[in-house]
Write a protein that holds these residues in place. Structure first.
Motif, PDB file in Angstrom:
ATOM      1  N   PHE A   9       0.850  -1.198   0.000  1.00 29.41           N
ATOM      2  CA  PHE A   9       0.000   0.000   0.000  1.00 29.41           C
ATOM      3  C   PHE A   9       0.884   1.246   0.000  1.00 29.41           C
ATOM      4  N   PHE A  10       1.872   1.269   0.883  1.00 29.77           N
ATOM      5  CA  PHE A  10       2.803   2.405   0.907  1.00 29.77           C
ATOM      6  C   PHE A  10       3.666   2.430  -0.353  1.00 29.77           C
ATOM      7  N   ASN A  11       4.155   1.272  -0.783  1.00 28.58           N
ATOM      8  CA  ASN A  11       4.983   1.219  -1.992  1.00 28.58           C
ATOM      9  C   ASN A  11       4.234   1.760  -3.202  1.00 28.58           C
ATOM     10  N   ALA A  12       2.964   1.393  -3.330  1.00 25.97           N
ATOM     11  CA  ALA A  12       2.168   1.820  -4.475  1.00 25.97           C
ATOM     12  C   ALA A  12       1.954   3.323  -4.477  1.00 25.97           C
ATOM     13  N   MET A  13       1.812   3.913  -3.297  1.00 25.24           N
ATOM     14  CA  MET A  13       1.722   5.374  -3.233  1.00 25.24           C
ATOM     15  C   MET A  13       3.059   6.003  -3.607  1.00 25.24           C
ATOM     16  N   SER A  14       4.136   5.438  -3.104  1.00 25.35           N
ATOM     17  CA  SER A  14       5.456   6.005  -3.363  1.00 25.35           C
ATOM     18  C   SER A  14       5.790   6.063  -4.842  1.00 25.35           C
ATOM     19  N   VAL A  15       5.417   5.020  -5.583  1.00 26.75           N
ATOM     20  CA  VAL A  15       5.721   4.976  -7.017  1.00 26.75           C
ATOM     21  C   VAL A  15       5.122   6.170  -7.752  1.00 26.75           C
ATOM     22  N   GLN A  16       4.033   6.710  -7.245  1.00 24.30           N
ATOM     23  CA  GLN A  16       3.368   7.841  -7.902  1.00 24.30           C
ATOM     24  C   GLN A  16       4.049   9.177  -7.612  1.00 24.30           C
ATOM     25  N   PHE A  17       4.885   9.224  -6.576  1.00 23.69           N
ATOM     26  CA  PHE A  17       5.382  10.516  -6.116  1.00 23.69           C
ATOM     27  C   PHE A  17       6.437  11.174  -7.019  1.00 23.69           C
ATOM     28  N   PRO A  18       7.396  10.462  -7.579  1.00 24.77           N
ATOM     29  CA  PRO A  18       8.400  11.179  -8.369  1.00 24.77           C
ATOM     30  C   PRO A  18       7.801  12.031  -9.488  1.00 24.77           C
ATOM     31  N   ASP A  19       6.923  11.447 -10.299  1.00 27.70           N
ATOM     32  CA  ASP A  19       6.295  12.229 -11.375  1.00 27.70           C
ATOM     33  C   ASP A  19       5.246  13.182 -10.830  1.00 27.70           C
ATOM     34  N   GLY A  20       4.509  12.742  -9.812  1.00 29.27           N
ATOM     35  CA  GLY A  20       3.485  13.604  -9.235  1.00 29.27           C
ATOM     36  C   GLY A  20       4.070  14.862  -8.628  1.00 29.27           C
ATOM     37  N   GLU A  21       5.153  14.732  -7.865  1.00 30.77           N
ATOM     38  CA  GLU A  21       5.750  15.898  -7.222  1.00 30.77           C
ATOM     39  C   GLU A  21       6.291  16.873  -8.266  1.00 30.77           C
ATOM     40  N   ARG A  22       6.847  16.356  -9.354  1.00 32.89           N
ATOM     41  CA  ARG A  22       7.334  17.249 -10.402  1.00 32.89           C
ATOM     42  C   ARG A  22       6.177  18.012 -11.051  1.00 32.89           C
ATOM     43  N   PHE A  23       5.041  17.355 -11.223  1.00 37.17           N
ATOM     44  CA  PHE A  23       3.863  18.034 -11.747  1.00 37.17           C
ATOM     45  C   PHE A  23       3.415  19.139 -10.799  1.00 37.17           C
ATOM     46  N   PHE A  24       3.411  18.876  -9.492  1.00 38.51           N
ATOM     47  CA  PHE A  24       2.995  19.892  -8.527  1.00 38.51           C
ATOM     48  C   PHE A  24       3.896  21.123  -8.627  1.00 38.51           C
ATOM     49  N   ILE A  25       5.195  20.886  -8.719  1.00 44.07           N
ATOM     50  CA  ILE A  25       6.143  21.995  -8.816  1.00 44.07           C
ATOM     51  C   ILE A  25       5.847  22.841 -10.051  1.00 44.07           C
ATOM     52  N   GLU A  26       5.676  22.175 -11.184  1.00 48.48           N
ATOM     53  CA  GLU A  26       5.451  22.918 -12.425  1.00 48.48           C
ATOM     54  C   GLU A  26       4.129  23.679 -12.401  1.00 48.48           C
ATOM     55  N   SER A  27       3.097  23.107 -11.785  1.00 46.74           N
ATOM     56  CA  SER A  27       1.797  23.787 -11.761  1.00 46.74           C
ATOM     57  C   SER A  27       1.864  25.058 -10.918  1.00 46.74           C
ATOM     58  N   VAL A  28       2.667  25.064  -9.871  1.00 52.69           N
ATOM     59  CA  VAL A  28       2.834  26.275  -9.062  1.00 52.69           C
ATOM     60  C   VAL A  28       3.736  27.275  -9.773  1.00 52.69           C
ATOM     61  N   ARG A  29       4.780  26.785 -10.419  1.00 56.36           N
ATOM     62  CA  ARG A  29       5.693  27.682 -11.134  1.00 56.36           C
ATOM     63  C   ARG A  29       4.985  28.479 -12.230  1.00 56.36           C
ATOM     64  N   LEU A  30       3.916  27.925 -12.796  1.00 54.08           N
ATOM     65  CA  LEU A  30       3.184  28.636 -13.842  1.00 54.08           C
ATOM     66  C   LEU A  30       2.661  29.982 -13.358  1.00 54.08           C
TER      67      LEU A  30
ATOM     68  N   ALA B 112       0.081  25.607  -2.456  1.00 54.96           N
ATOM     69  CA  ALA B 112      -0.616  25.586  -3.753  1.00 54.96           C
ATOM     70  C   ALA B 112      -2.016  26.164  -3.613  1.00 54.96           C
ATOM     71  N   PHE B 113      -2.677  25.891  -2.509  1.00 59.88           N
ATOM     72  CA  PHE B 113      -4.029  26.393  -2.281  1.00 59.88           C
ATOM     73  C   PHE B 113      -4.028  27.921  -2.202  1.00 59.88           C
ATOM     74  N   ASP B 114      -3.067  28.506  -1.489  1.00 62.93           N
ATOM     75  CA  ASP B 114      -2.999  29.963  -1.378  1.00 62.93           C
ATOM     76  C   ASP B 114      -2.683  30.607  -2.725  1.00 62.93           C
ATOM     77  N   VAL B 115      -1.815  29.962  -3.513  1.00 64.41           N
ATOM     78  CA  VAL B 115      -1.553  30.470  -4.870  1.00 64.41           C
ATOM     79  C   VAL B 115      -2.833  30.402  -5.699  1.00 64.41           C
ATOM     80  N   PHE B 116      -3.533  29.276  -5.627  1.00 66.66           N
ATOM     81  CA  PHE B 116      -4.778  29.115  -6.375  1.00 66.66           C
ATOM     82  C   PHE B 116      -5.788  30.188  -5.992  1.00 66.66           C
ATOM     83  N   ASN B 117      -5.926  30.490  -4.718  1.00 67.31           N
ATOM     84  CA  ASN B 117      -6.880  31.502  -4.283  1.00 67.31           C
ATOM     85  C   ASN B 117      -6.521  32.888  -4.823  1.00 67.31           C
ATOM     86  N   GLN B 118      -5.233  33.154  -4.978  1.00 72.46           N
ATOM     87  CA  GLN B 118      -4.832  34.463  -5.496  1.00 72.46           C
ATOM     88  C   GLN B 118      -5.044  34.590  -6.997  1.00 72.46           C
TER      89      GLN B 118
END
Length: 278
Positions: free
Chosen positions: A38-59, A174-180
């Motif tokens: 269960f933890f391993n399956a979540m972890s596999v999603q994080f490398p690409d997911g975290e990079r997406f989060f970074i890019e969405s805020v950088r926009l 990310a939420f505070d950026v979204f609200n602005q």
């Protein structure tokens, strides 16, 4: 909407001062395959997911004028970058155990690429807000509910506490950026429905794949005990339903779930040893 993010909250990335166990124990969570995967399956999603989060805020980074939020964005990007890297290392350990991480990552990579090509930047940011809420409420539970990591390998438990601490610190960035830049509650509600569906599918896919590689996919006791752990009367996910639903409120803010006391408690585990060593 009033911004309840603590004004004195410092968000800074931490370098881990330890390595994951090598080789990684196949069932590192107390010998329990279901909990480990269960933890391993979540972890596999994080490398690409975290990079997406970074890019969405950088926009939207250049549109933010609030100096405090700009500083918090920098901390958010640093923390998420470290999470992506450490979970990439985690994935390498899973590969060494014979799990097909490339197969598990493929669908997520394809979906992220499609979203970045076809979704407006505001919707990409809304998706980040949604998944950050999912990770924030699980991080809160990891830090305060022993059921999540009882019996786990000590280093693996420490990795997840480190991640949980930093997810809690930056849960509102990310939420505070979204609200602005938008603040459209409809965007984030739709994003949460979509994110919940795909996060669930991807986690189940990873869990089932790893159990299959272990020859345990059709062992009913594995599923019985695992589902009780997740959704039984005292199940770890069942306890999160209420705080999950709060995200759909029009006036929701992540720091309405005030768990700053957990941040202060667990900073001692990760910050004091680093300060003593310097």
């Amino acid at each position: 909407m009033q911004n309840p993010t603590p004004k004195d909250l410092t968000i800074r990335p931490r370098q881990l001062d330890f390595a994951l166990p090598a080789p990684l124990p196949r069932h590192w969570h107390g010998g329990d395959a279901f909990k480990s995967h269960f933890f391993n399956a979540m972890s596999v999603q994080f490398p690409d997911g975290e990079r997406f989060f970074i890019e969405s805020v950088r926009l939207f980074r250049e549109q933010i004028e609030d100096p405090l939020l700009k500083e918090q964005i920098r901390g958010f990007i640093g923390q998420e970058g470290h999470h992506s890297r450490e979970h990439q290392h985690y994935s390498e350990h899973l590969r060494e155990l014979g799990y097909d991480v490339d197969y598990l990552e493929r669908g997520l990579k394809r979906r992220i690429g499609w979203v970045q090509k076809h979704f407006r930047p505001e919707l990409q940011l809304a998706a980040t807000c949604a998944v950050e809420h999912l990770t924030a409420i699980m991080a809160d539970a990891v830090l305060k509910d022993p059921q999540w990591l009882n019996g786990a390998d000590l280093l693996m438990a420490k990795l997840w506490r480190w991640h949980a601490l930093e997810e809690t610190e930056h849960k509102a960035v990310a939420f505070d950026v979204f609200n602005q830049v938008s603040g459209q509650a409809w965007y984030r509600r739709r994003a949460m429905l979509q994110s919940t569906f795909f996060f669930t599918i991807d986690t189940f896919k990873g869990l089932a794949h790893m159990l299959k590689r272990d020859g345990l996919l059709w062992k009913w006791r594995v599923w019985r005990d695992g589902l009780v752990w997740l959704w039984g009367r005292n199940g770890i996910l069942r306890k999160l339903v209420g705080v999950y639903r709060d995200f759909y409120r029009a006036d929701f803010h992540p720091w309405h779930h005030d768990n700053l006391y957990l941040v202060e408690r667990y900073r001692a585990e990760f910050d004091e040893p680093a300060a003593a060593a310097s």
